[in-house]
Design a protein around this motif. Structure first.
Motif, PDB file in Angstrom:
ATOM      1  N   VAL A 135      47.794  37.003  20.156  1.00  0.00           N
ATOM      2  CA  VAL A 135      46.962  36.066  20.894  1.00  0.00           C
ATOM      3  C   VAL A 135      47.007  34.710  20.208  1.00  0.00           C
ATOM      4  N   ILE A 136      47.071  33.652  21.025  1.00  0.00           N
ATOM      5  CA  ILE A 136      46.949  32.287  20.519  1.00  0.00           C
ATOM      6  C   ILE A 136      45.556  31.814  20.925  1.00  0.00           C
ATOM      7  N   PRO A 137      44.633  31.685  19.960  1.00  0.00           N
ATOM      8  CA  PRO A 137      43.213  31.490  20.292  1.00  0.00           C
ATOM      9  C   PRO A 137      42.855  30.037  20.610  1.00  0.00           C
ATOM     10  N   PHE A 138      43.193  29.624  21.817  1.00  0.00           N
ATOM     11  CA  PHE A 138      42.724  28.325  22.300  1.00  0.00           C
ATOM     12  C   PHE A 138      42.521  28.459  23.811  1.00  0.00           C
ATOM     13  N   ARG A 139      41.615  27.685  24.373  1.00  0.00           N
ATOM     14  CA  ARG A 139      41.234  27.882  25.769  1.00  0.00           C
ATOM     15  C   ARG A 139      41.493  26.639  26.620  1.00  0.00           C
ATOM     16  N   THR A 140      42.556  25.946  26.322  1.00  0.00           N
ATOM     17  CA  THR A 140      42.958  24.782  27.103  1.00  0.00           C
ATOM     18  C   THR A 140      43.960  25.229  28.155  1.00  0.00           C
ATOM     19  N   CYS A 141      43.746  24.810  29.397  1.00  0.00           N
ATOM     20  CA  CYS A 141      44.647  25.201  30.484  1.00  0.00           C
ATOM     21  C   CYS A 141      44.742  24.071  31.490  1.00  0.00           C
ATOM     22  N   ASN A 142      45.874  23.997  32.184  1.00  0.00           N
ATOM     23  CA  ASN A 142      46.072  22.973  33.203  1.00  0.00           C
ATOM     24  C   ASN A 142      45.745  23.483  34.604  1.00  0.00           C
ATOM     25  N   LEU A 143      45.222  24.720  34.707  1.00  0.00           N
ATOM     26  CA  LEU A 143      44.751  25.271  35.974  1.00  0.00           C
ATOM     27  C   LEU A 143      43.278  25.638  35.849  1.00  0.00           C
ATOM     28  N   ARG A 144      42.619  25.834  36.988  1.00  0.00           N
ATOM     29  CA  ARG A 144      41.201  26.225  37.006  1.00  0.00           C
ATOM     30  C   ARG A 144      41.013  27.345  38.045  1.00  0.00           C
ATOM     31  N   CYS A 145      41.485  28.529  37.692  1.00  0.00           N
ATOM     32  CA  CYS A 145      41.431  29.659  38.613  1.00  0.00           C
ATOM     33  C   CYS A 145      40.044  30.291  38.597  1.00  0.00           C
ATOM     34  N   PRO A 146      39.455  30.579  39.754  1.00  0.00           N
ATOM     35  CA  PRO A 146      38.073  31.083  39.791  1.00  0.00           C
ATOM     36  C   PRO A 146      37.912  32.475  39.184  1.00  0.00           C
ATOM     37  N   GLU A 148      39.693  21.564  25.259  1.00  0.00           N
ATOM     38  CA  GLU A 148      40.517  20.380  25.497  1.00  0.00           C
ATOM     39  C   GLU A 148      41.556  20.175  24.399  1.00  0.00           C
ATOM     40  N   LYS A 149      41.491  20.980  23.341  1.00  0.00           N
ATOM     41  CA  LYS A 149      42.377  20.783  22.200  1.00  0.00           C
ATOM     42  C   LYS A 149      43.400  21.909  22.112  1.00  0.00           C
ATOM     43  N   LEU A 150      44.559  21.573  21.566  1.00  0.00           N
ATOM     44  CA  LEU A 150      45.590  22.565  21.301  1.00  0.00           C
ATOM     45  C   LEU A 150      45.390  23.120  19.892  1.00  0.00           C
ATOM     46  N   PRO A 151      45.880  24.336  19.640  1.00  0.00           N
ATOM     47  CA  PRO A 151      45.684  24.928  18.316  1.00  0.00           C
ATOM     48  C   PRO A 151      46.543  24.248  17.262  1.00  0.00           C
ATOM     49  N   LEU A 182      53.403  37.488  23.343  1.00  0.00           N
ATOM     50  CA  LEU A 182      52.653  36.272  23.033  1.00  0.00           C
ATOM     51  C   LEU A 182      51.866  35.836  24.255  1.00  0.00           C
ATOM     52  N   CYS A 183      50.561  35.630  24.067  1.00  0.00           N
ATOM     53  CA  CYS A 183      49.712  35.186  25.173  1.00  0.00           C
ATOM     54  C   CYS A 183      48.604  34.289  24.635  1.00  0.00           C
ATOM     55  N   GLY A 184      48.428  33.133  25.225  1.00  0.00           N
ATOM     56  CA  GLY A 184      47.327  32.259  24.858  1.00  0.00           C
ATOM     57  C   GLY A 184      46.072  32.629  25.625  1.00  0.00           C
ATOM     58  N   GLU A 185      44.922  32.312  25.054  1.00  0.00           N
ATOM     59  CA  GLU A 185      43.693  32.442  25.835  1.00  0.00           C
ATOM     60  C   GLU A 185      43.675  31.401  26.944  1.00  0.00           C
ATOM     61  N   GLY A 186      44.332  30.267  26.691  1.00  0.00           N
ATOM     62  CA  GLY A 186      44.598  29.272  27.716  1.00  0.00           C
ATOM     63  C   GLY A 186      46.052  29.416  28.149  1.00  0.00           C
ATOM     64  N   GLU A 187      46.698  28.303  28.511  1.00  0.00           N
ATOM     65  CA  GLU A 187      48.108  28.386  28.910  1.00  0.00           C
ATOM     66  C   GLU A 187      49.006  28.456  27.676  1.00  0.00           C
ATOM     67  N   THR A 188      49.727  29.540  27.556  1.00  0.00           N
ATOM     68  CA  THR A 188      50.491  29.874  26.356  1.00  0.00           C
ATOM     69  C   THR A 188      51.473  28.792  25.939  1.00  0.00           C
ATOM     70  N   LEU A 189      52.135  28.157  26.905  1.00  0.00           N
ATOM     71  CA  LEU A 189      53.226  27.236  26.575  1.00  0.00           C
ATOM     72  C   LEU A 189      52.786  25.785  26.418  1.00  0.00           C
ATOM     73  N   LEU A 190      51.497  25.503  26.449  1.00  0.00           N
ATOM     74  CA  LEU A 190      51.059  24.122  26.198  1.00  0.00           C
ATOM     75  C   LEU A 190      51.345  23.673  24.755  1.00  0.00           C
ATOM     76  N   PRO A 191      51.071  24.492  23.734  1.00  0.00           N
ATOM     77  CA  PRO A 191      51.380  24.039  22.364  1.00  0.00           C
ATOM     78  C   PRO A 191      52.885  23.899  22.163  1.00  0.00           C
ATOM     79  N   PRO A 192      53.347  22.769  21.636  1.00  0.00           N
ATOM     80  CA  PRO A 192      54.790  22.558  21.473  1.00  0.00           C
ATOM     81  C   PRO A 192      55.444  23.498  20.468  1.00  0.00           C
ATOM     82  N   GLU A 193      54.661  24.149  19.604  1.00  0.00           N
ATOM     83  CA  GLU A 193      55.233  25.025  18.574  1.00  0.00           C
ATOM     84  C   GLU A 193      55.661  26.387  19.101  1.00  0.00           C
TER      85      GLU A 193
END
Length: 368
Positions: free
Chosen positions: A8-19, A31-34, A60-71
């Motif tokens: 898990v990548i523990p951050f909750r930033t995402c570019n979608l807002r699914c209900p 709003e921040k990346l890890p 690998l799975c983020g709590e937010g969108e996994t591929l947002l962090p460039p690393e």
């Protein structure tokens, strides 16, 4: 397959807002990346095949969108270089990351699987449906494996035919369907206003092995002996803290000393969750060997109208294995040791709590 490590990548930033998203339920969007304090190479070496006991499956799975962090792509590559098979969960919208992934060496791509979460209504609202499927095709053409998976929601029901037709046109087969859970419910119940029978009838239209298996075990408390913690682990990819499973006890920090062996130990019959809501992975990989299950590959693959498949032959063969193929089940003595260890841990924690309470003002917790 020696082990399954769920990261898990523990951050909750995402570019979608699914209900239906658990972040929406808990109103915890970030709003921040890890910040990754360890290099990709260090993370890769912490998960070496030698340290894990053999070639393993790493998710690998983020709590937010996994591929947002460039690393993340660099970390994926570093793990692939250890010889493992890697899965990445993504909403499929960060186009530049898929360009980076497509540029990985062919041998790495053949051991890479991308699970594209298909958030149809959000993608349509934002005009991103074409971009989503273009990114799926980038992975397919590059030689990687993929799956397209829809999270069912009551709002989505009027759009089922459109989503199925779009998937047939763009990826050759209907998407798979998972089961949405209500994160605000202590029992993690199905997220719907429909009855279980109605829910099953509605979403069975996709003829998804993933959906059918999840529904067959959803809500059932698991009391069998589970090898999570021994044959698998749950890793915080930022800190290196490894646990037996989602709500189980820590094992150790695997980043601190790369020479130190990992002390794997099983959960046994003491799962803390109300039910195994990700049984489509854990149980199909064989963590509860007393229960026969279909192979994990059936949860992810589709055979297209032209005869091609979503999984490459190499990936399909690997994730069709059971963890018990390369690991030995414990006998009665070993399982008894787990039970005794659990009781010892409970009694030790109780004594610590009593000692702490005795030091509080008024001697709270002292025995008469």
């Amino acid at each position: 397959m020696k082990r399954f490590i769920d990261c898990v990548i523990p951050f909750r930033t995402c570019n979608l807002r699914c209900p239906y998203c658990y972040i929406t339920h808990t109103k915890s969007f970030g709003e921040k990346l890890p910040v990754f304090p360890y290099s990709a190479e260090h993370i890769g070496r912490s998960l070496s095949a030698e340290r894990l006991g053999g070639v393993s499956l790493i998710n690998l799975c983020g709590e937010g969108e996994t591929l947002l962090p460039p690393e993340v792509v660099g970390i994926v590559h570093a793990i692939l270089k250890q010889g493992h098979y890697v899965m990445v969960v993504t909403n499929g919208t960060v186009a530049k990351r898929f360009d980076e992934i497509a540029a990985l060496p062919a041998d790495c791509l053949d051991r890479l699987f991308i699970k594209f979460s298909f958030h149809y209504l959000e993608l349509k609202k934002r005009g991103w449906l074409d971009m989503f499927f273009d990114n799926v095709q980038k992975i397919r053409k590059a030689g990687g494996s993929f799956s397209v998976e829809l999270t069912p929601s009551d709002e989505m029901i009027p759009h089922i035919d459109d989503a199925m037709a779009l998937c047939r046109a763009r990826v050759g087969a209907p998407c798979h369907v998972t089961v949405a859970r209500d994160e605000t419910s202590p029992d993690l119940t199905i997220l719907t206003q429909h009855s279980p029978a109605e829910y099953r009838e509605i979403w069975n239209r996709f003829d998804s092995d993933l959906f059918q298996f999840k529904m067959s075990v959803f809500g059932e408390k698991r009391r069998e002996f589970c090898y999570a913690g021994l044959w698998s682990g749950f890793l915080n990819l930022v800190t290196g803290d490894l646990k037996q499973c989602y709500c189980e006890k820590p094992i150790q920090n695997i980043y601190a000393d790369l020479e130190r062996p990992i002390r794997f130990s099983p959960v046994g019959p003491h799962c803390s969750l109300p039910h195994c809501y990700n049984a489509h992975v854990f149980m199909t990989l064989g963590l509860v060997p007393s229960i026969p299950t279909p192979p994990f590959a059936e949860m992810r693959n589709r055979v297209c109208a032209d005869g091609t498949e979503w999984l490459t032959p190499r990936m399909k063969k690997f994730i069709s294995q059971k963890l018990g193929d390369e690991n030995r089940e414990w006998g009665r003595l070993g399982k008894t040791r787990v039970e005794l260890g659990r009781k010892w841990d409970a009694s030790r924690l109780r004594r610590k709590a009593q000692a702490l309470a005795a030091r509080l003002p008024g001697g709270v917790g002292r025995q008469p």
